[in-house]
Design a protein around this motif. Structure first.
Motif, PDB file in Angstrom:
ATOM      1  N   ASP A 168       0.681   7.330  14.407  1.00 16.62           N
ATOM      2  CA  ASP A 168       0.501   5.843  14.021  1.00 16.62           C
ATOM      3  C   ASP A 168       0.554   4.591  14.888  1.00 16.62           C
ATOM      4  O   ASP A 168      -0.089   3.790  15.157  1.00 16.62           O
ATOM      5  N   PHE A 216       3.153  -0.614   4.397  1.00 13.18           N
ATOM      6  CA  PHE A 216       2.549   0.902   4.101  1.00 13.18           C
ATOM      7  C   PHE A 216       3.833   1.643   3.649  1.00 13.18           C
ATOM      8  O   PHE A 216       4.744   1.763   4.435  1.00 13.18           O
ATOM      9  N   ARG A 265       5.297   8.318   3.647  1.00 14.77           N
ATOM     10  CA  ARG A 265       4.841   8.808   4.710  1.00 14.77           C
ATOM     11  C   ARG A 265       3.452   9.118   4.866  1.00 14.77           C
ATOM     12  O   ARG A 265       2.884   9.314   5.851  1.00 14.77           O
ATOM     13  N   PHE A 266       2.855   9.186   3.541  1.00 15.71           N
ATOM     14  CA  PHE A 266       1.178   9.210   3.545  1.00 15.71           C
ATOM     15  C   PHE A 266       0.516   7.963   3.661  1.00 15.71           C
ATOM     16  O   PHE A 266      -0.652   8.168   3.656  1.00 15.71           O
ATOM     17  N   SER A 267       1.155   7.019   3.654  1.00 18.04           N
ATOM     18  CA  SER A 267       0.536   5.590   3.842  1.00 18.04           C
ATOM     19  C   SER A 267       0.254   5.296   5.285  1.00 18.04           C
ATOM     20  O   SER A 267       0.896   4.083   5.711  1.00 18.04           O
ATOM     21  N   SER A 268      -0.559   5.778   5.767  1.00 14.96           N
ATOM     22  CA  SER A 268      -0.692   5.538   7.561  1.00 14.96           C
ATOM     23  C   SER A 268      -1.656   3.927   7.568  1.00 14.96           C
ATOM     24  O   SER A 268      -2.420   3.734   6.541  1.00 14.96           O
ATOM     25  N   GLU A 269      -1.237   3.291   8.539  1.00 19.10           N
ATOM     26  CA  GLU A 269      -2.035   2.067   8.460  1.00 19.10           C
ATOM     27  C   GLU A 269      -3.286   2.361   8.631  1.00 19.10           C
ATOM     28  O   GLU A 269      -4.079   1.308   8.048  1.00 19.10           O
ATOM     29  N   SER A 270      -3.844   3.375   8.997  1.00 16.56           N
ATOM     30  CA  SER A 270      -5.328   3.353   9.280  1.00 16.56           C
ATOM     31  C   SER A 270      -5.916   3.602   7.809  1.00 16.56           C
ATOM     32  O   SER A 270      -7.281   3.145   7.959  1.00 16.56           O
ATOM     33  N   LEU A 271      -5.405   4.118   6.937  1.00 17.56           N
ATOM     34  CA  LEU A 271      -6.048   4.130   5.550  1.00 17.56           C
ATOM     35  C   LEU A 271      -6.216   2.507   5.038  1.00 17.56           C
ATOM     36  O   LEU A 271      -7.209   2.283   4.504  1.00 17.56           O
ATOM     37  N   GLY A 272      -5.143   1.992   5.369  1.00 17.91           N
ATOM     38  CA  GLY A 272      -5.337   0.197   4.900  1.00 17.91           C
ATOM     39  C   GLY A 272      -6.116  -0.481   5.737  1.00 17.91           C
ATOM     40  O   GLY A 272      -7.056  -1.268   5.186  1.00 17.91           O
ATOM     41  N   GLU A 296       5.162  -0.154   8.443  1.00 21.15           N
ATOM     42  CA  GLU A 296       4.966   1.291   7.745  1.00 21.15           C
ATOM     43  C   GLU A 296       6.580   1.516   7.483  1.00 21.15           C
ATOM     44  O   GLU A 296       7.399   1.497   8.319  1.00 21.15           O
ATOM     45  N   TRP A 325       3.009  12.514  13.010  1.00 19.28           N
ATOM     46  CA  TRP A 325       2.315  11.513  12.223  1.00 19.28           C
ATOM     47  C   TRP A 325       2.853   9.989  12.965  1.00 19.28           C
ATOM     48  O   TRP A 325       1.987   9.157  12.902  1.00 19.28           O
ATOM     49  N   ILE A 356       0.645  -1.130   0.047  1.00 15.27           N
ATOM     50  CA  ILE A 356      -0.102  -0.138   0.072  1.00 15.27           C
ATOM     51  C   ILE A 356       0.930   1.363  -0.029  1.00 15.27           C
ATOM     52  O   ILE A 356       1.589   1.439   0.844  1.00 15.27           O
ATOM     53  N   LEU A 395      -4.487  13.650  10.060  1.00 17.81           N
ATOM     54  CA  LEU A 395      -2.898  14.398  10.088  1.00 17.81           C
ATOM     55  C   LEU A 395      -2.429  14.610   8.606  1.00 17.81           C
ATOM     56  O   LEU A 395      -1.603  15.463   8.280  1.00 17.81           O
ATOM     57  N   ARG A 396      -2.817  13.656   7.766  1.00 21.79           N
ATOM     58  CA  ARG A 396      -2.060  13.693   6.401  1.00 21.79           C
ATOM     59  C   ARG A 396      -3.028  14.446   5.503  1.00 21.79           C
ATOM     60  O   ARG A 396      -2.529  14.539   4.300  1.00 21.79           O
ATOM     61  N   VAL A 436       0.305   4.994  -0.626  1.00 25.70           N
ATOM     62  CA  VAL A 436      -0.571   5.900  -0.851  1.00 25.70           C
ATOM     63  C   VAL A 436      -0.016   7.289  -1.549  1.00 25.70           C
ATOM     64  O   VAL A 436       1.063   7.660  -0.558  1.00 25.70           O
ATOM     65  N   ALA A 458     -11.451   6.968   5.605  1.00 27.01           N
ATOM     66  CA  ALA A 458     -10.868   6.275   6.771  1.00 27.01           C
ATOM     67  C   ALA A 458     -11.461   6.994   8.138  1.00 27.01           C
ATOM     68  O   ALA A 458     -11.730   6.156   9.050  1.00 27.01           O
TER      69      ALA A 458
END
Lengths: 439, 439
Positions: B264, B359, B362-369, B339, B260, A403, A435-436, A405, A417
């Motif tokens: 996370d 992930f 830095r824009f790929s936070s786990e919460s998005l996944g 991450e 961030w 992933i 935050l992003r 993003v 999300a």
């Protein structure tokens, strides 16, 4: 000494109930075995080599007062090569051809699973990587049920998958090594062979000891102690399925030589007394011919006592209405081995949803698949083909999601999300997404 | 109320030992739970609906003296549709977008596995078929930890795989239904929703009752009773992995906003007190900044008590020599969520062999996944990413081998099979192959 094999008719009112009872098999849990295995595993985890050495010397009756150290159980590459060189030429050639065919089939299997990535309009990349396991343990039984073909069937898919190190354990009761098994290990490219077995070998592979590296997965058949140990270490390492008794289901339209079908039923029944051999056929006369073949051929079989018991206890010749109904029943049975011995095997195969392996056409005897066609002979038993697969390259690989993003993606995905995270009461999840997001 | 998070240095002599201790997690087996679950399963197997009804009325404290019959637990399609229609617009839209993205990703996954056949020179055909499971059960927890996102993540891959019937069970303690869960079931296309839970629901799905059809596999998270029941019915049906506590491992090169990264780490820590959040970073100053962010952000977190406990008990900020070493350590940890928050995430991702999901950037936070990227959020925990994969379409499919040996093939393969079968002492196998050889 005659075999009594039950004859059923699918139109009988109690047929479904009778069939269910015939198929029912529940592996009993033996409390004595469970507590013994729990103790052995705990000792191996705690004391490592010392425990493995003690148990092996005792349980396998290692001669001359037992081995002095674990080093005695390591079989070097030279010894494996010698075992291979010493085999009769025909046997060596047969093993080598079988191994090569197994390798070719499993290479094809490997090509199916390459992983993927795709990029979305906003630059976000999603995908899946496929990687091999690092290190695998293969359990090979010792003693009377020692099958070199199993060494090939377990080790070659791991090798094809790209596993870096294959550690094989095989007990040597009374210190006796099976040369054909060692030769098969040489052919399959097993990296290390250790002559230990039982729950202590499973524990050593799962936890690691001073001399044995911990593996990531343990595969291969074993006795009740080995099965119990595998169940217990599952989670610490991966395991394959715990196999039940072997089964064959033959769907026949009545056009195959009845001797062939009778012998195919024997080939499963000779494995052990719990094995199951069932014939489904719409032609009552043909069923009578197969029964006659059974009685005719039985006296010539070296393992006839086992055959008599398993055919008598768990076998059946079933008269069905037609081949369509035979396919329906086959889907209920979800057999490990399904032979479709018929004029138009593909026509019927297309109606089958559940089977470990399908043997199509009258020349495809199960025994060819057991040894050398190429597909794996480790197959789901006891109706588990409803949800599981033959052992394969995929059992020695795993996937990781990817992933990545983009900044733009984080803006849109972040809002979704966060909305869902707040809905689930997970505020930090929501904040991490928010935050992003640019304000 | 401050959090004490341990700080480790990979160059410390006892680092490996400290890390091993930190990672160690063993799900305890509770004898009382085991025997209770064994009894519940046996009762459900024997008495079917009557047992499920009794247990559900009692354990879930169904109001008004309990339900009179199982019919009371069936949630009709109309009620699911109403739940969806009644959601706040933003929540409904978020669930729908998430569902669509999950579907798209898993459709891609499905394309990987098409099966194959190939024909050899002598006309022998070998191959592999891929078929969906017939019927799948999805367990959704009730009460406080109820996650509609899990409904999507479990049901959609099954649907994409082609499973004909998805039966979802979800307990409703005190008779209270979670509307967002029902809405998610409507979106995912679950075929039947039954408001039962616990070991009795697992038993009903595994064995079937008068009103609940037996399924082929049970997936989804649950409490200790559910986990114990799933372990026990494994073999009768398939199950997914028994999940351990959730984990995040962040590899950071020190260039990401420390807030961030802190958030996370929180997003994992807020799940439960056993959750694990670990940061690996080569920059000691940056680690100090993340620690400062942790202290700064903590007071604003609604689940801060859980965060304090899990970060304190199982979290760590680890100073490593360099990013290469961080990757090595990551391969040992084999984290559920990894991450890679760095300038060149792919460079480091290529050094990772084991992770449930990666992930990247830095824009790929786990919460998005967790919610809406598309890949599954059901991932291997407790180092099992060494040998297992995210939940996927492949978990709802199985393979069958195809073996169609030509007459010519039977001549050559028969000799090899017979040679090996005689070598293993299996005469009927050998004869079965030999009968197909022309004399």
């Amino acid at each position: 000494m005659a075999v009594q094999i039950r004859k059923l008719d699918s139109s009988a009112p109690d047929f479904k109930k009778t069939l269910d009872a015939l198929l029912a098999f529940e592996a009993e849990t033996d409390d004595a075995i469970e507590s013994s295995v729990a103790k052995i595993l705990a000792e191996v985890k705690k004391r490592g080599d010392a425990a493995v050495l003690e148990y092996t010397n005792r349980f396998d009756r290692i001669p001359n007062g037992g081995a002095a150290s674990m080093a005695a159980f390591d079989v070097g590459q030279a010894e494996l090569d010698e075992a291979l060189a010493a085999l009769p030429e025909a046997q060596r050639a047969a093993l080598q051809v079988a191994a090569e065919r197994i390798r070719v089939f499993h290479e094809r299997q490997k090509q199916e699973l390459n992983g993927f990535t795709f990029t979305e309009a906003d630059g976000t990349v999603l995908g899946q990587r496929v990687t091999p396991l690092d290190r695998v343990g293969i359990y090979v039984p010792g003693g009377k049920a020692t099958y070199p073909s199993s060494v090939l069937m377990n080790a070659i898919p791991a090798k094809v998958a790209g596993v870096q190190e294959i550690v094989m354990v095989v007990p040597t009761p009374d210190g006796l090594k099976n040369q054909m098994v060692l030769a098969a290990a040489a052919i399959a490219g097993v990296d290390r062979v250790i002559t230990i077995g039982g729950a202590q070998a499973v524990g050593a592979l799962a936890y690691g000891t001073e001399t044995i590296p911990a593996v990531d997965k343990i595969v291969g058949p074993g006795n009740a102690y080995v099965a119990a140990a595998k169940r217990r270490v599952f989670g610490t390492v991966g395991i394959d399925m715990i196999a039940g008794p072997s089964e064959i289901l033959v769907l026949c339209d009545g056009t195959t030589d009845p001797d062939w079908v009778a012998m195919d039923l024997f080939s499963q029944a000779e494995h052990d007394e719990l094995a199951q051999s069932i014939l489904l056929c719409p032609d009552a006369d043909y069923i009578a011919q197969v029964e006659a073949s059974i009685h005719k051929l039985l006296p010539g079989m070296t393992r006839r006592e086992t055959i008599i018991t398993s055919l008598g206890d768990r076998g059946a010749l079933v008269k069905v209405r037609d081949m369509e109904e035979a396919c329906e029943i086959a889907n209920t049975i979800a057999a490990e081995h399904l032979e479709i011995s018929a004029e138009e095997p593909l026509k019927w195969a297309d109606q089958i949803r559940h089977a470990g392996a399908m043997f199509l056409g009258r020349f495809s005897s199960e025994s060819l698949g057991d040894y050398c066609c190429g597909p794996n002979h480790v197959l789901p038993t006891s109706r588990t083909a409803r949800f599981s697969s033959p052992l394969g390259v995929y059992d020695f690989q795993k996937r990781s999601s990817i992933i990545q993003v983009s900044e733009a993606g984080a803006q849109t995905l972040g809002k979704i999300a966060a909305e869902l995270a707040y809905g689930e009461g997970l505020q930090a999840h929501a904040r991490s997404a928010e935050l992003r997001i640019k304000s």
